[in-house]
Design an enzyme around this catalytic site. Sequence first.
Site, PDB file in Angstrom:
ATOM      1  N   GLU A 127     -76.064 -40.806 -41.319  1.00  0.00           N
ATOM      2  CA  GLU A 127     -76.406 -41.553 -42.522  1.00  0.00           C
ATOM      3  C   GLU A 127     -77.887 -41.304 -42.853  1.00  0.00           C
ATOM      4  O   GLU A 127     -78.723 -41.373 -41.962  1.00  0.00           O
ATOM      5  CB  GLU A 127     -76.178 -43.048 -42.338  1.00  0.00           C
ATOM      6  CG  GLU A 127     -76.346 -43.790 -43.654  1.00  0.00           C
ATOM      7  CD  GLU A 127     -76.091 -45.299 -43.536  1.00  0.00           C
ATOM      8  OE1 GLU A 127     -75.790 -45.781 -42.433  1.00  0.00           O
ATOM      9  OE2 GLU A 127     -76.199 -45.966 -44.562  1.00  0.00           O
ATOM     10  N   ALA A 268     -80.541 -48.774 -35.420  1.00  0.00           N
ATOM     11  CA  ALA A 268     -79.235 -48.440 -34.850  1.00  0.00           C
ATOM     12  C   ALA A 268     -78.335 -47.933 -35.957  1.00  0.00           C
ATOM     13  O   ALA A 268     -78.699 -47.994 -37.135  1.00  0.00           O
ATOM     14  CB  ALA A 268     -78.602 -49.664 -34.196  1.00  0.00           C
ATOM     15  N   MET A 269     -77.174 -47.410 -35.569  1.00  0.00           N
ATOM     16  CA  MET A 269     -76.275 -46.818 -36.558  1.00  0.00           C
ATOM     17  C   MET A 269     -74.829 -47.164 -36.234  1.00  0.00           C
ATOM     18  O   MET A 269     -74.376 -47.022 -35.104  1.00  0.00           O
ATOM     19  CB  MET A 269     -76.483 -45.295 -36.575  1.00  0.00           C
ATOM     20  CG  MET A 269     -75.583 -44.548 -37.528  1.00  0.00           C
ATOM     21  SD  MET A 269     -75.897 -45.029 -39.264  1.00  0.00           S
ATOM     22  CE  MET A 269     -74.251 -44.821 -39.931  1.00  0.00           C
ATOM     23  N   GLU A 270     -74.106 -47.577 -37.284  1.00  0.00           N
ATOM     24  CA  GLU A 270     -72.772 -48.156 -37.132  1.00  0.00           C
ATOM     25  C   GLU A 270     -71.625 -47.149 -37.096  1.00  0.00           C
ATOM     26  O   GLU A 270     -70.500 -47.493 -37.464  1.00  0.00           O
ATOM     27  CB  GLU A 270     -72.533 -49.138 -38.285  1.00  0.00           C
ATOM     28  CG  GLU A 270     -72.384 -48.491 -39.682  1.00  0.00           C
ATOM     29  CD  GLU A 270     -73.649 -48.468 -40.532  1.00  0.00           C
ATOM     30  OE1 GLU A 270     -74.745 -48.475 -39.942  1.00  0.00           O
ATOM     31  OE2 GLU A 270     -73.537 -48.417 -41.767  1.00  0.00           O
ATOM     32  N   ASN A 271     -71.846 -45.902 -36.656  1.00  0.00           N
ATOM     33  CA  ASN A 271     -70.765 -44.912 -36.583  1.00  0.00           C
ATOM     34  C   ASN A 271     -69.475 -45.552 -36.052  1.00  0.00           C
ATOM     35  O   ASN A 271     -69.493 -46.282 -35.080  1.00  0.00           O
ATOM     36  CB  ASN A 271     -71.156 -43.788 -35.632  1.00  0.00           C
ATOM     37  CG  ASN A 271     -72.581 -43.338 -35.843  1.00  0.00           C
ATOM     38  OD1 ASN A 271     -72.943 -42.901 -36.923  1.00  0.00           O
ATOM     39  ND2 ASN A 271     -73.413 -43.497 -34.814  1.00  0.00           N
ATOM     40  N   HIS A 303     -75.163 -56.862 -36.119  1.00  0.00           N
ATOM     41  CA  HIS A 303     -75.226 -56.155 -37.401  1.00  0.00           C
ATOM     42  C   HIS A 303     -74.353 -54.894 -37.384  1.00  0.00           C
ATOM     43  O   HIS A 303     -73.512 -54.701 -38.266  1.00  0.00           O
ATOM     44  CB  HIS A 303     -76.687 -55.785 -37.708  1.00  0.00           C
ATOM     45  CG  HIS A 303     -76.885 -55.069 -39.002  1.00  0.00           C
ATOM     46  ND1 HIS A 303     -77.245 -55.724 -40.161  1.00  0.00           N
ATOM     47  CD2 HIS A 303     -76.766 -53.765 -39.340  1.00  0.00           C
ATOM     48  CE1 HIS A 303     -77.335 -54.843 -41.148  1.00  0.00           C
ATOM     49  NE2 HIS A 303     -77.050 -53.636 -40.673  1.00  0.00           N
ATOM     50  N   GLU A 304     -74.544 -54.061 -36.374  1.00  0.00           N
ATOM     51  CA  GLU A 304     -73.769 -52.804 -36.344  1.00  0.00           C
ATOM     52  C   GLU A 304     -72.292 -53.095 -36.153  1.00  0.00           C
ATOM     53  O   GLU A 304     -71.436 -52.449 -36.756  1.00  0.00           O
ATOM     54  CB  GLU A 304     -74.284 -51.868 -35.245  1.00  0.00           C
ATOM     55  CG  GLU A 304     -75.779 -51.556 -35.298  1.00  0.00           C
ATOM     56  CD  GLU A 304     -76.297 -51.130 -36.653  1.00  0.00           C
ATOM     57  OE1 GLU A 304     -75.539 -50.522 -37.439  1.00  0.00           O
ATOM     58  OE2 GLU A 304     -77.476 -51.424 -36.956  1.00  0.00           O
ATOM     59  N   HIS A 307     -70.714 -54.191 -39.380  1.00  0.00           N
ATOM     60  CA  HIS A 307     -70.498 -53.071 -40.298  1.00  0.00           C
ATOM     61  C   HIS A 307     -69.083 -52.511 -40.177  1.00  0.00           C
ATOM     62  O   HIS A 307     -68.598 -51.859 -41.106  1.00  0.00           O
ATOM     63  CB  HIS A 307     -71.485 -51.940 -39.992  1.00  0.00           C
ATOM     64  CG  HIS A 307     -72.744 -51.954 -40.815  1.00  0.00           C
ATOM     65  ND1 HIS A 307     -72.750 -52.194 -42.163  1.00  0.00           N
ATOM     66  CD2 HIS A 307     -74.043 -51.733 -40.464  1.00  0.00           C
ATOM     67  CE1 HIS A 307     -74.001 -52.112 -42.616  1.00  0.00           C
ATOM     68  NE2 HIS A 307     -74.803 -51.847 -41.608  1.00  0.00           N
ATOM     69  N   GLU A 326     -75.295 -53.120 -46.770  1.00  0.00           N
ATOM     70  CA  GLU A 326     -76.460 -53.565 -45.995  1.00  0.00           C
ATOM     71  C   GLU A 326     -76.852 -55.015 -46.269  1.00  0.00           C
ATOM     72  O   GLU A 326     -77.090 -55.781 -45.346  1.00  0.00           O
ATOM     73  CB  GLU A 326     -77.644 -52.618 -46.215  1.00  0.00           C
ATOM     74  CG  GLU A 326     -77.415 -51.199 -45.695  1.00  0.00           C
ATOM     75  CD  GLU A 326     -77.014 -51.130 -44.228  1.00  0.00           C
ATOM     76  OE1 GLU A 326     -77.129 -52.147 -43.511  1.00  0.00           O
ATOM     77  OE2 GLU A 326     -76.566 -50.049 -43.797  1.00  0.00           O
TER      78      GLU A 326
HETATM   79  N1  B3K Z   1     -76.884 -47.900 -41.595  1.00  0.00           N
HETATM   80  C1  B3K Z   1     -77.949 -47.608 -40.694  1.00  0.00           C
HETATM   81  C2  B3K Z   1     -79.180 -47.105 -41.372  1.00  0.00           C
HETATM   82  C3  B3K Z   1     -79.207 -45.646 -41.610  1.00  0.00           C
HETATM   83  C4  B3K Z   1     -80.565 -45.256 -42.128  1.00  0.00           C
HETATM   84  C5  B3K Z   1     -80.592 -43.857 -42.595  1.00  0.00           C
HETATM   85  N2  B3K Z   1     -81.906 -43.472 -43.013  1.00  0.00           N
HETATM   86  C6  B3K Z   1     -78.334 -48.767 -39.858  1.00  0.00           C
HETATM   87  C7  B3K Z   1     -77.901 -50.088 -40.339  1.00  0.00           C
HETATM   88  O1  B3K Z   1     -78.315 -50.575 -41.364  1.00  0.00           O
HETATM   89  O2  B3K Z   1     -77.093 -50.689 -39.690  1.00  0.00           O
HETATM   90 ZN    ZN Z   2     -76.845 -51.928 -41.676  1.00  0.00          ZN
END
Ligand code: B3K
Ligand code: ZN
Length: 898
Positions: A127, A268-271, A303-304, A307, A326
């Site tokens: 992302e 962090a990232m919600e993959n 949060h993640e 998502h 977000e």
């Molecule tokens: N969705 C990601 C953020 C990605 C940022 C890319 N530059 C984290 C979050 O908001 O949960």
């Molecule tokens: Zn987020």
Amino acid sequence: MRTDTPQTIYRKDYAAPHYLADTVEMGFDLDPSDTRVATRITMTRNPAAKSRDLVLFGEELELVALRLNGKLLTQAKGDFRIAGGVLTIPAAPAKVVLEIETLVHPDRNTSLMGLYVSNGNFFTQCEAEGFRKITYFPDRPDVMAKFTVMLRADKARYPVLLSNGNLIEEGDLPDGRHYAKWEDPFKKPSYLFALVAGNLVCQEETVRLHSGRDALLQVWVEEGNLDKTQHAMDSLKNSITWDVQRFGLDLDLDRFMIVAVGDFNMGAMENKGLNIFNTKYVLANPRIATDVDFANIEAVVGHEYFHNWTGNRVTCRDWFQLSLKEGLTVFRDQEFSADMIGSDSGRAVKRIDDVRVLRQAQFPEDAGPMAHPVRPDSYVEINNFYTVTVYEKGAEVVRMYQTLLGRDGFRKGMDLYFERHDGQAVTCDDFRAAMADANGRDLSQFERWYSQAGTPQVQASVDYDAKRKTLTLTLEQSCPPTPGQKKKQPFHIPVAVGLLDAQGRDLALTLEGEKKAGPTTRVLELTKAKQSFRFVNVEQKPVPSLLRGFSAPVLLQYDYSDAELAFLMAHDSDAFNRWEAGQRLATRRLLNLTVAVQAARQSGHVVSVDTVLNNLEHDGALANALRATLRDEALDPAFRELVLTLPSETMIAEQMEIIDPHAIHVARQFLRRSLARELREDLLAAYHANQTPGDYSPDAASAGRRALKNVALSYLAELDDEQAMTLAQQQDQQANNMTDRLAALSAILNSAAPGKSEALQRFYAEFEQEALVIDKWFTLQATARNADVNTVRTLAEHPAFTLKNPNRARSLIFSFCNGNPSAFHAPDGNGYSFWAEQVIALNASNPQVAARLARSLDRWRKYSPALQEKMRLALQQVAAAPKLSRDVAEVVTKALAN
Ligand code: B3K
Ligand code: ZN
């Protein structure tokens, strides 16, 4: 490095994708220097599209081969063309199987977008547009597909191979290699793709879900960090339970993984099924993490996880809709954290914390050159729009739905949103429509919260009619112009109000024409530029409590007297406004002191600034009110700590016509010291009364006691008296947790006490192996009272410092530029030269992080002409730097624009 001329992307230009993807199969032959990626995508022409051109995006890729329905395509023959990161296959058939082979170089990837190596392990970040650094792909969130991923790598070096979804096969290969095949049962956009490969270990647990299914939860870390995963695991389990309870949303996967990585651009990232986290938001134990760290980990894990529904199951149609996921997910994590604390006063503490962030960071953004609506209309680099406006103001916008519709109404809206849009990529308008339709409400004016930038101002006035016993509250709204938006239309603003009688009790609020007595808090809906509300049966002139709970992200102006503020501080049943009254009182005093400092400076220092300030008349209203709060055992320690904390220098700065960082600093320090003197005995009492003996626990109550104790210590340290220093030294030596340790070290560092460097060295030696603690060590020094740019330059030479690691860069450079305003804005302009050097250096390795740092000069036009001139030169220096990334170029260009 992208060197093409930055192009602006507009929301109004949105067009549906020409082709939709059905399935994606990927094979990775992982190797740090050359990783081969084979991708097979099955695609169908979108009946809604006008063009037959098949469009793929790709950046920094070596294209090895491209096949369409089995036929090798060649660029020379005109089968496809590549220009500006776009690969176009003209006039493609209705059904397409595309096979793409690319070569990438993870160990040379310092941008930390796409596939990269951190401490010898492989990670991805896709992302917003990182997937196109892995393969050519329709890399846009409205193209969703089912992914199957085969990972192959050396088994000894990369024993763990992870991707999204479920592990369906694994085994050995010749030459010491092995493989793992993963299948994600859900359709997803490419930005949610992830892989991790390396030498990692995990804490795992199987939990029974609400649906009755079992799910495997794992927290993956480097060996040696397994003693720091329990809190993240607990937070994950709590998140799963909470989302079922509050929103009826259950985990949809058999397996949910969190992986910690030390090199990461953000939190962090919600993959899908494979969340990748900055170590800062996973690793914790009492030795290395503070109470704030523990709370942040809970919030980010939540949060993640949240998502998974708000972002993954229902995603964004395009990146302009970012706040759809977000803002909503921040709102959800805020509510989660509040519910985890439980008590009403605990909820208020959380609310105050969140509003402080909004005011400290979002209000300035909304008033600066990067101001943009919650749903932006254009961008050059989307990564620049992961902002406090999209996140925190976006969360306030979501909160306003709940305030307007009630909790049940909000839940109905959420239910309808999922009923309509599960599995889709949608817009902020779709969300608003679900809220409106589920509640039979017209929310068309509410749309302006998404389309208009800037912080609205609400001016309140009251008119009490003693004869008729009525009180008329008049609210008037306006919103300053922002870049590209001169005139604003009125917003739909929920204003929660209360009225206090002379004893401080809430009055029933009955509006003219109503038959029954009303409730004690009412949400008034301000929709016009100016509107009046008349309350009846108001026996005596009350004190209004306005914008209770901070019911809207606005600046509320009302002409309170000092006495009224002290009264509200003592009596308001709304804890937020009780705190707010104290902040108003302190802000008023700080602004007066700042003006006095300026005057004293201008008089040429005939007498010392301290003497001038000491001679300033003051009625003691603030000190008395703070004393009363400090002594009020009925109030949560956490709440008392918030009341005792003066508005930050940045907050004061925002209130000034022309920012004078030095005068603000002197004024605030002076006030802290005089409060410390006046409240000394009470502070000492609070220090001793709020010890937390025994084993450390990060629960809110214990954390609150530590917070109050440590704010008391920080005030006492202002006095440079022996007793206070002994307390700090003792605490430094005896603390059994990082919160107390850091507070003690900070008190020592910010006092006149001897032994500073010894304390710093002892700390460093003890935590040398703990990167996250060494980050704190750098931050503490960069923000210390006596720090200047030379301190920071020296620290940047320290062997433990590197710009390449984002956390480390933030710990020193960002902390100085954003967290030490009086030193950063030193009159010689050396802070700005330093800033320019660092932005330029970071630009070469990591544009995203560089662009964040570039924002430190956003507010340059608010300073004195002399400082402005120096800032302009620094901005121009960056703007003229060679090979400027799109990211940094956008920020400095907008800052310099008129
Ligand atoms: N969705 C990601 C953020 C990605 C940022 C890319 N530059 C984290 C979050 O908001 O949960
Ligand atoms: Zn987020």
